[in-house]
Design a protein around this motif. Structure first.
Motif: not given
Length: 309
Positions: A7, A15, A18-20, A22, A93, A95, A98-99
């Motif tokens: 990423i 973000a 929250e990214l980590h 998810r 990065c 979001l 969607r992960p």
């Protein structure tokens, strides 16, 4: 290592936690080993401090800080050079990707594909951005004799063999989606709904997009040179017809006056065409100059959880 997630980080530090979270939830549910490679492209908003804190809390996160801003694609290249997973996911990065869609990409790949791209539907971009994107891909298709879908994005999953071949391509004017498609292998795409940007805003101004378009086209095709040659021959043919018409008119109408306006317009018009053709050649010479210097694509300033440490 089953998976690597690469990423590039720029302008969306809010973000990252929250990214980590998810991404961790996704791979723990899949019961798969993974590493998360966060590449700070010298973000002026101090994303590196957030990357460091995530690395300290989770040793599966590998942080890279580039010495200056090298651009999104080179930041992706830095992450790909350093990752180790059998499958490699590339995503943004902010979001918008969607992960939770990673299992969809992976399951599609297991059907026998080496690369699976996300095809964004219901994009949250403005109408102008989408129109410019479609226009760019139409021009790009013409000059490279390829077929490209403007709804495809960097969000994708690819086998290690594909990523290794991509990393072997060290051109300075580079893309990710275009280069992966050029490599071949078994490729497909699935539709994925994108979200609103969690934080920050796009750093790609119209000027940056235009420069990137010129770089990608002139780096992968010599068709603009052929186009300039064809235009030159066409204009020479038209000029010859006009000259013949002027001679015939002068013979048939002896007292006709020769106009300076048309002469000046012709001079400026032909001068513009000549300068344009020289400019196109100059772009290719500039590309050669950039490549022969053979400078590194990026420079790493700092690392967190790196192998050297």
């Amino acid at each position: 290592m089953d998976f690597s997630v690469v990423i590039p980080v720029y302008g969306c530090k809010e973000a990252l936690p929250e990214l980590h979270k998810r991404i961790v939830d996704v791979f723990e549910e899949m019961e798969a080993s993974f590493e998360l490679v966060l590449v700070d492209d010298h973000d002026p908003y101090d994303s590196w401090s957030v990357v460091q804190s995530i690395c300290e809390a989770d040793e599966r996160v590998y942080g890279i800080k580039l010495a200056r801003n090298f651009g999104q694609i080179r930041a992706i290249t830095a992450g790909l050079d350093c990752c180790h997973g059998d499958w490699v996911v590339v995503m943004d990065c902010d979001l918008q990707d969607r992960p939770e869609a990673i299992p969809q990409l992976y399951n599609k790949a297991l059907e026998g594909f080496d690369v699976v791209f996300a095809k964004r539907v219901e994009r949250k971009d403005s109408a102008l951005t989408m129109a410019l994107s479609r226009a760019f891909y139409k021009v790009y298709e013409y000059f490279t004799d390829g077929s490209y879908d403007p709804s495809l994005c960097n969000f994708s999953i690819a086998r290690r063999a594909v990523i290794s071949q991509y990393c072997s391509m060290r051109e300075h004017n580079r893309g990710y989606t275009m280069f992966i498609k050029w490599l071949g292998f078994r490729q497909t795409a699935i539709e994925i709904v994108g979200d609103e940007r969690f934080a920050g805003e796009s750093s790609y101004s119209f000027r940056k997009k235009l420069n990137m378009a010129f770089e990608l086209i002139t780096a992968q095709s010599n068709k603009p040179l052929k186009f300039a040659v064809n235009v030159g021959f066409a204009m020479s043919f038209v000029a010859l017809l006009v000259l013949i018409a002027a001679i015939v008119q002068k013979i048939c109408v002896p007292g006709i006056q020769v106009g300076w306006t048309s002469l000046l317009c012709s001079i400026f018009f032909m001068g513009g065409l000549i300068l344009s053709a020289i400019g196109i050649v100059g772009l290719y010479v500039g590309n050669i100059f950039t490549e022969v210097k053979n400078r590194p694509l990026y420079v790493i300033e700092k690392e967190c959880n790196g192998k050297d440490e």
